[in-house]
Design a protein around this motif. Structure first.
Motif, PDB file in Angstrom:
ATOM      1  N   HIS A 226       0.814  -1.224   0.000  1.00  0.00           N
ATOM      2  CA  HIS A 226       0.000   0.000   0.000  1.00  0.00           C
ATOM      3  C   HIS A 226       0.847   1.274   0.000  1.00  0.00           C
ATOM      4  N   LYS A 227       2.098   1.154   0.350  1.00  0.00           N
ATOM      5  CA  LYS A 227       2.979   2.325   0.397  1.00  0.00           C
ATOM      6  C   LYS A 227       3.492   2.711  -0.982  1.00  0.00           C
ATOM      7  N   VAL A 228       3.429   1.794  -1.928  1.00  0.00           N
ATOM      8  CA  VAL A 228       3.984   2.063  -3.265  1.00  0.00           C
ATOM      9  C   VAL A 228       2.979   1.870  -4.402  1.00  0.00           C
ATOM     10  N   ALA A 229       1.788   1.372  -4.092  1.00  0.00           N
ATOM     11  CA  ALA A 229       0.743   1.182  -5.112  1.00  0.00           C
ATOM     12  C   ALA A 229      -0.606   1.419  -4.422  1.00  0.00           C
ATOM     13  N   PRO A 230      -1.205   2.592  -4.562  1.00  0.00           N
ATOM     14  CA  PRO A 230      -2.356   2.970  -3.730  1.00  0.00           C
ATOM     15  C   PRO A 230      -3.702   2.348  -4.101  1.00  0.00           C
ATOM     16  N   PHE A 231      -3.856   1.831  -5.326  1.00  0.00           N
ATOM     17  CA  PHE A 231      -5.166   1.328  -5.763  1.00  0.00           C
ATOM     18  C   PHE A 231      -5.264  -0.176  -5.504  1.00  0.00           C
ATOM     19  N   TYR A 232      -6.263  -0.549  -4.712  1.00  0.00           N
ATOM     20  CA  TYR A 232      -6.423  -1.942  -4.272  1.00  0.00           C
ATOM     21  C   TYR A 232      -7.746  -2.463  -4.841  1.00  0.00           C
ATOM     22  N   TYR A 233      -7.649  -3.390  -5.804  1.00  0.00           N
ATOM     23  CA  TYR A 233      -8.842  -3.875  -6.507  1.00  0.00           C
ATOM     24  C   TYR A 233      -9.320  -5.229  -5.981  1.00  0.00           C
ATOM     25  N   TYR A 234     -10.590  -5.485  -6.208  1.00  0.00           N
ATOM     26  CA  TYR A 234     -11.206  -6.758  -5.805  1.00  0.00           C
ATOM     27  C   TYR A 234     -12.306  -7.115  -6.796  1.00  0.00           C
ATOM     28  N   PRO A 235     -12.675  -8.431  -6.913  1.00  0.00           N
ATOM     29  CA  PRO A 235     -12.060  -9.585  -6.256  1.00  0.00           C
ATOM     30  C   PRO A 235     -10.938 -10.160  -7.121  1.00  0.00           C
ATOM     31  N   GLY A 236     -10.153 -11.059  -6.531  1.00  0.00           N
ATOM     32  CA  GLY A 236      -9.147 -11.782  -7.294  1.00  0.00           C
ATOM     33  C   GLY A 236      -9.813 -12.946  -8.011  1.00  0.00           C
ATOM     34  N   TRP A 237     -10.377 -12.689  -9.171  1.00  0.00           N
ATOM     35  CA  TRP A 237     -11.168 -13.720  -9.866  1.00  0.00           C
ATOM     36  C   TRP A 237     -10.321 -14.903 -10.321  1.00  0.00           C
ATOM     37  N   TRP A 238      -9.033 -14.740 -10.262  1.00  0.00           N
ATOM     38  CA  TRP A 238      -8.141 -15.851 -10.621  1.00  0.00           C
ATOM     39  C   TRP A 238      -7.865 -16.761  -9.432  1.00  0.00           C
ATOM     40  N   GLU A 239      -8.266 -16.341  -8.231  1.00  0.00           N
ATOM     41  CA  GLU A 239      -8.033 -17.149  -7.038  1.00  0.00           C
ATOM     42  C   GLU A 239      -9.244 -17.082  -6.107  1.00  0.00           C
ATOM     43  N   GLY A 240     -10.304 -17.772  -6.518  1.00  0.00           N
ATOM     44  CA  GLY A 240     -11.522 -17.789  -5.710  1.00  0.00           C
ATOM     45  C   GLY A 240     -11.334 -18.502  -4.385  1.00  0.00           C
ATOM     46  N   GLY A 241     -10.303 -19.300  -4.280  1.00  0.00           N
ATOM     47  CA  GLY A 241      -9.967 -19.995  -3.029  1.00  0.00           C
ATOM     48  C   GLY A 241      -8.674 -20.755  -3.232  1.00  0.00           C
ATOM     49  N   ALA A 242      -7.552 -20.093  -2.995  1.00  0.00           N
ATOM     50  CA  ALA A 242      -6.243 -20.689  -3.300  1.00  0.00           C
ATOM     51  C   ALA A 242      -5.794 -21.639  -2.189  1.00  0.00           C
ATOM     52  N   GLU A 243      -5.582 -22.893  -2.571  1.00  0.00           N
ATOM     53  CA  GLU A 243      -5.120 -23.879  -1.597  1.00  0.00           C
ATOM     54  C   GLU A 243      -3.598 -23.964  -1.623  1.00  0.00           C
ATOM     55  N   LEU A 244      -2.995 -23.861  -0.451  1.00  0.00           N
ATOM     56  CA  LEU A 244      -1.579 -24.160  -0.309  1.00  0.00           C
ATOM     57  C   LEU A 244      -1.454 -25.645  -0.010  1.00  0.00           C
TER      58      LEU A 244
END
Length: 360
Positions: A226-244
């Motif tokens: 957030h200190k270097v890129a102020p625009f925060y978009y949603y949702p992450g449609w490429w990761e609806g539920g990322a499993e590790l």
């Protein structure tokens, strides 16, 4: 007759009745090493590996220990699959889609564009065909898998400029987690960059990156995006539920006793649940802090979402045409997803839709 002779001639039953009780259930000490693809500064993701290690040690009474090593300590962040495959390490904790350069099928072990949510992924993996299909694939790499937790639906990332239309994505240099998302975004004009999380801040600060996606508010705040890129978009449609995932050497797992195999599986379940719960607890608090600090929170426009969906379908179709195995896994996942979406219409989605407008 000495003790060894007594055991030899009398057998276990005779020894026990004679009052000589050897430790027939004694377990030999086991020492494993686990390499993570993540830094210690992320207590959610890296914390899952630590929780696994703590649980194994507790359940085994200290007879089974797994040392946990952050990205770069033993092997590079993206070197963990090779290390497990070659039996250099017994296990790893990673995001499978980092390794789609080896085979695009790796993405299904983590997240694909417009894929499953956390709950849907868990259901597909553990009570659908997901784990079976993925472990059949991972066998080529000397790997068996277990969930290490799920991030839930991720955010759409941090941008140095506003994304008002699809045209604003053209030429954008963006750090992407990997997998089929990079191919999808390339169709929209994005220049995909795959790099470890720890290198992203400097790249954004210097302008060698225009945008990045990682996970969500709690992790992203710690990484300082957030200190270097102020625009925060949603949702992450490429990761609806990322499993590790925990990747475990088939050879190392096979060498364990039945008791230790059960301990590994139990510890994996504990760690996975802990990670997902931690994200759900911490993300809303972190999001409030980020917005309070001046972050500009914005939704992707409908045209961006629809363009992404169209591009993703083209990417899936291209891979299906080249790989029957890819097609089999993808079609199985989508069939499962359709049933999950149907049920969600009458359960979570309807309930959540009401609760977002109710005053609690």
């Amino acid at each position: 007759m000495d003790r060894r002779s007594l055991i030899k001639h009398a057998g276990v039953a005779g020894v026990l009745s004679a009052g000589v009780a050897p430790a027939v259930h004694a377990q030999a000490a086991v020492r494993w090493r686990m390499a993570s693809s993540f830094p210690k500064s992320l207590p959610t993701i890296f914390g899952s590996a630590e929780k696994f290690s703590e649980t194994v040690k507790a359940l085994s009474g200290g007879k089974f220990e797994v040392s946990v090593h952050a990205a770069g300590e033993l092997v590079p962040a993206f070197g963990v699959v090779d290390a497990v495959q070659n039996d250099t390490l017994e296990m790893a904790q990673t995001a499978p889609y980092y390794f789609t350069g080896k085979d695009p099928i790796f993405a299904f072990g983590c997240a694909v564009p417009f894929g499953l949510t956390a709950r849907h992924m868990d259901a597909w993996m553990e009570h659908g065909n997901g784990r079976k299909l993925m472990d059949e694939f991972y066998a080529k790499f000397n790997i068996i898998s277990m969930s290490a937790g799920n991030t839930g639906t991720q955010m759409g990332g941090w941008y140095r400029k506003q994304i008002k239309t699809v045209a604003d994505l053209k030429g954008l240099k963006m750090r992407l987690g990997g997998g089929l998302f990079g191919e999808t975004m390339a169709k929209l004009g994005v220049v995909a960059q795959n790099m470890p999380a720890g290198e992203v801040y400097q790249a954004l600060e210097k302008g060698t990156l225009d945008a990045t996606e990682f996970v969500g508010p709690f992790d992203d705040e710690k990484l300082g995006f957030h200190k270097v890129a102020p625009f925060y978009y949603y949702p992450g449609w490429w990761e609806g539920g990322a499993e590790l995932e925990f990747f475990i050497s088939k050879k190392a797992f096979a060498a364990l006793s039945a008791e230790n195999k059960a301990i590994v599986r139990a510890a994996g379940a504990v760690a996975a649940r802990d990670m997902t719960a931690k994200y759900d607890a911490e993300n809303p608090l972190a999001l409030k802090r980020l917005v309070g600090a001046g972050t500009k929170l914005m939704p992707f426009g409908k045209d961006v979402m629809e363009a992404g969906f169209k591009a993703a379908k083209e990417v899936f179709a291209a891979h299906e045409a080249k790989s029957p195995e890819f097609k089999k896994i993808h079609q199985d996942m989508r069939a499962f997803q359709r049933d999950q979406i149907l049920w969600s219409r009458f359960s979570e989605w309807r309930y959540d839709s009401f609760m977002t407008t109710a005053k609690v």
